[in-house]
Design a protein around this motif. Structure first.
Motif, mmCIF file in Angstrom:
data_model
loop_
_atom_site.group_PDB
_atom_site.id
_atom_site.type_symbol
_atom_site.label_atom_id
_atom_site.label_comp_id
_atom_site.label_asym_id
_atom_site.label_seq_id
_atom_site.Cartn_x
_atom_site.Cartn_y
_atom_site.Cartn_z
ATOM 1 N N GLY A 1 47.602 93.862 113.408
ATOM 2 C CA GLY A 1 47.007 95.194 113.403
ATOM 3 C C GLY A 1 47.194 95.928 112.098
ATOM 4 O O GLY A 1 46.419 96.843 111.780
ATOM 5 N N ASP A 2 48.228 95.552 111.313
ATOM 6 C CA ASP A 2 48.421 96.161 110.000
ATOM 7 C C ASP A 2 47.248 95.817 109.085
ATOM 8 O O ASP A 2 46.633 94.750 109.215
ATOM 9 N N VAL A 3 46.965 96.698 108.150
ATOM 10 C CA VAL A 3 45.910 96.458 107.169
ATOM 11 C C VAL A 3 46.563 96.322 105.796
ATOM 12 O O VAL A 3 47.279 97.225 105.351
ATOM 13 N N THR A 4 46.315 95.194 105.151
ATOM 14 C CA THR A 4 46.947 94.903 103.864
ATOM 15 C C THR A 4 45.953 95.048 102.723
ATOM 16 O O THR A 4 44.769 94.731 102.857
ATOM 17 N N ILE A 5 46.471 95.507 101.581
ATOM 18 C CA ILE A 5 45.667 95.629 100.363
ATOM 19 C C ILE A 5 46.457 94.967 99.235
ATOM 20 O O ILE A 5 47.299 95.591 98.599
ATOM 21 N N PRO A 6 46.227 93.679 98.987
ATOM 22 C CA PRO A 6 46.964 92.972 97.935
ATOM 23 C C PRO A 6 46.520 93.374 96.533
ATOM 24 O O PRO A 6 45.350 93.721 96.301
ATOM 25 N N ASN B 1 42.489 98.062 124.826
ATOM 26 C CA ASN B 1 42.062 98.815 126.004
ATOM 27 C C ASN B 1 43.294 99.489 126.609
ATOM 28 O O ASN B 1 44.365 99.497 125.990
ATOM 29 N N SER B 2 43.157 100.006 127.800
ATOM 30 C CA SER B 2 44.255 100.765 128.409
ATOM 31 C C SER B 2 45.437 99.887 128.796
ATOM 32 O O SER B 2 46.542 100.393 129.031
ATOM 33 N N THR B 3 45.223 98.587 128.850
ATOM 34 C CA THR B 3 46.301 97.693 129.286
ATOM 35 C C THR B 3 46.809 96.754 128.192
ATOM 36 O O THR B 3 47.862 96.143 128.354
ATOM 37 N N THR B 4 46.065 96.608 127.089
ATOM 38 C CA THR B 4 46.457 95.671 126.030
ATOM 39 C C THR B 4 46.679 96.423 124.736
ATOM 40 O O THR B 4 45.718 96.855 124.085
ATOM 41 N N CYS B 5 47.955 96.612 124.388
ATOM 42 C CA CYS B 5 48.316 97.339 123.177
ATOM 43 C C CYS B 5 49.313 96.537 122.354
ATOM 44 O O CYS B 5 50.041 95.676 122.881
ATOM 45 N N LEU B 6 49.363 96.841 121.076
ATOM 46 C CA LEU B 6 50.356 96.243 120.199
ATOM 47 C C LEU B 6 51.729 96.851 120.482
ATOM 48 O O LEU B 6 51.841 97.999 120.924
ATOM 49 N N THR C 1 41.287 90.002 117.350
ATOM 50 C CA THR C 1 40.263 90.028 116.298
ATOM 51 C C THR C 1 39.497 91.345 116.275
ATOM 52 O O THR C 1 39.285 91.940 115.215
ATOM 53 N N SER C 2 39.069 91.813 117.440
ATOM 54 C CA SER C 2 38.250 93.033 117.473
ATOM 55 C C SER C 2 39.042 94.242 116.997
ATOM 56 O O SER C 2 38.522 95.097 116.277
ATOM 57 N N LEU C 3 40.321 94.324 117.379
ATOM 58 C CA LEU C 3 41.157 95.443 116.954
ATOM 59 C C LEU C 3 41.359 95.410 115.442
ATOM 60 O O LEU C 3 41.251 96.434 114.761
ATOM 61 N N ALA C 4 41.652 94.218 114.914
ATOM 62 C CA ALA C 4 41.859 94.096 113.470
ATOM 63 C C ALA C 4 40.585 94.431 112.706
ATOM 64 O O ALA C 4 40.624 95.112 111.667
ATOM 65 N N ALA C 5 39.436 93.979 113.206
ATOM 66 C CA ALA C 5 38.169 94.280 112.536
ATOM 67 C C ALA C 5 37.912 95.788 112.509
ATOM 68 O O ALA C 5 37.474 96.339 111.489
ATOM 69 N N THR C 6 38.193 96.450 113.629
ATOM 70 C CA THR C 6 38.020 97.907 113.692
ATOM 71 C C THR C 6 38.930 98.609 112.702
ATOM 72 O O THR C 6 38.515 99.549 112.001
ATOM 73 N N ASN C 7 40.182 98.172 112.614
ATOM 74 C CA ASN C 7 41.119 98.792 111.677
ATOM 75 C C ASN C 7 40.698 98.571 110.232
ATOM 76 O O ASN C 7 40.854 99.465 109.386
ATOM 77 N N SER C 8 40.163 97.407 109.928
ATOM 78 C CA SER C 8 39.716 97.157 108.554
ATOM 79 C C SER C 8 38.573 98.091 108.181
ATOM 80 O O SER C 8 38.523 98.612 107.059
ATOM 81 N N VAL C 9 37.657 98.335 109.114
ATOM 82 C CA VAL C 9 36.542 99.238 108.848
ATOM 83 C C VAL C 9 37.038 100.675 108.678
ATOM 84 O O VAL C 9 36.552 101.411 107.801
ATOM 85 N N THR C 10 38.001 101.088 109.487
ATOM 86 C CA THR C 10 38.576 102.435 109.349
ATOM 87 C C THR C 10 39.109 102.656 107.937
ATOM 88 O O THR C 10 38.872 103.705 107.313
#
Length: 355
Positions: free
Chosen positions: A130-135, A240-245, A324-333
């Protein structure tokens, strides 16, 4: 006679157009469309590996679409993000697709810089899904000189004296990963060693056919400085409401990332490249974008959200199946905020670093 000549000219034009369409060259219509959009440039190019990484941006209220141009199997989407004019293009999987697409983008269109984003595996044990990295630096990690069995670190590689290959970057010894060896017994591996190699680079401002070498390619220093302002950004932690990091995702600038046309899901290799090269994100495209931008002298930055642990997790299946979907959303944010920050700054950079 005049009518016959006109007919000949028309037939010639049709034959030329058919030849252009048949051999992959740009049609007259495509050339006209490209010339028209370039008059409205320059644009910021957004290079995106796959649709599941691009769709959250297309669906964002921050993005306004204008038109599209299809060239060589790629769709170039034009629009705006805030006040910034952008071109979006999907590459497809792997270094080759990313390189071809980035080269087309920079060759055809009036582009001021490139932002590459998507998901990645994580080799850094201090970071989390879930972290977003910028090398700051990117390298292609699968260009190797594979040493024959029986030779070692003190033996010169084939063509090394000619400057084609080097032992300066380091190597992986396969025998170090042999298992089920009893104490005191000898062990070896016929795969021997692979030596990491730099890419050959031919910059647009260099002498044609006169190569340079690059292993670590730096992102644009000005873009990287702007990215410092992203570290307090709030990211999504739940699917979703049941699956969190279990940890709160964060944006973090890191030293290095690496790419190869290999999906990494192996704990031993993950540990090796982290300890050897201090890399955090591992993916299949970013280094190719970096190398093309280096050759074309275009500013770039790559932003990668971590979707899995590259084989280092305890789960039976790869974590990307879930996140994957969560990471993709975070990258767009993060990308949207970066472009917002870029739009309010007029300074540009032409500094390039590689080694």
């Amino acid at each position: 006679m005049v009518a016959f000549r006109v007919l000949c000219v028309l037939l010639s034009a049709l034959m030329l157009l058919n030849a252009q369409q048949g051999n992959g060259a740009l049609t007259a219509r495509s050339q006209k469309m490209i010339a028209k959009v370039n008059e409205d440039g320059p644009y910021l190019g957004l290079v995106i590996p796959n649709l599941y990484e691009m769709n959250p941006l297309l669906e964002s209220s921050n993005y306004t679409a204008t038109n599209t141009i299809d060239v060589a199997g790629r769709r170039f989407r034009f629009g705006t993000i805030g006040e910034k004019k952008v071109i979006l293009v999907m590459t497809g999987l792997s270094l080759i697709n990313a390189g071809i697409t980035t080269q087309l983008l920079l060759s055809l269109f009036n582009v001021e810089g490139v932002v590459h984003y998507g998901i990645a595996g994580n080799a850094n044990p201090s970071l989390n899904i879930g972290d977003v990295t910028i090398p700051q630096y990117w390298a292609h990690g699968a260009l190797w000189s594979w040493q024959r069995y029986g030779l070692g670190p003190d033996d010169e590689l084939p063509l090394e004296s000619a400057g084609d290959y080097t032992r300066k970057i380091g190597y992986l010894k396969f025998a170090n990963y042999t298992v089920n060896v009893t104490e005191g017994s000898p062990y070896d591996n016929l795969l021997n060693n692979v030596w990491y190699q730099p890419e050959e680079v031919f910059p647009v401002d260099g002498t044609p056919e006169e190569r340079q070498h690059a292993f670590w390619v730096a992102v644009d220093p000005y873009y990287y400085e702007i990215s410092k302002q992203l570290e307090d950004l709030v990211l999504e932690g739940c699917i979703n409401s049941t699956t969190c990091l279990t940890t709160t995702p964060k944006v973090t600038r890191v030293q290095r990332g690496t790419s190869a046309s290999i999906y990494l899901d192996n704990a031993a290799y993950r540990s090796f490249i982290y300890n050897k090269f201090n890399v955090s994100p591992v993916d299949m495209e970013s280094a190719s974008v970096a190398l093309i931008c280096l050759q074309q002298r275009k500013p770039f930055i790559a932003i990668r959200a971590l979707s899995d642990l590259a084989g280092g997790g305890s789960a039976d299946s790869n974590e990307a199946d879930t996140f994957t979907s969560l990471a993709a959303t975070n990258s767009v944010t993060v990308v949207l905020k970066f472009i917002e920050l870029l739009a309010v700054n007029s300074e540009s950079s032409t500094g390039y670093a590689y080694y």
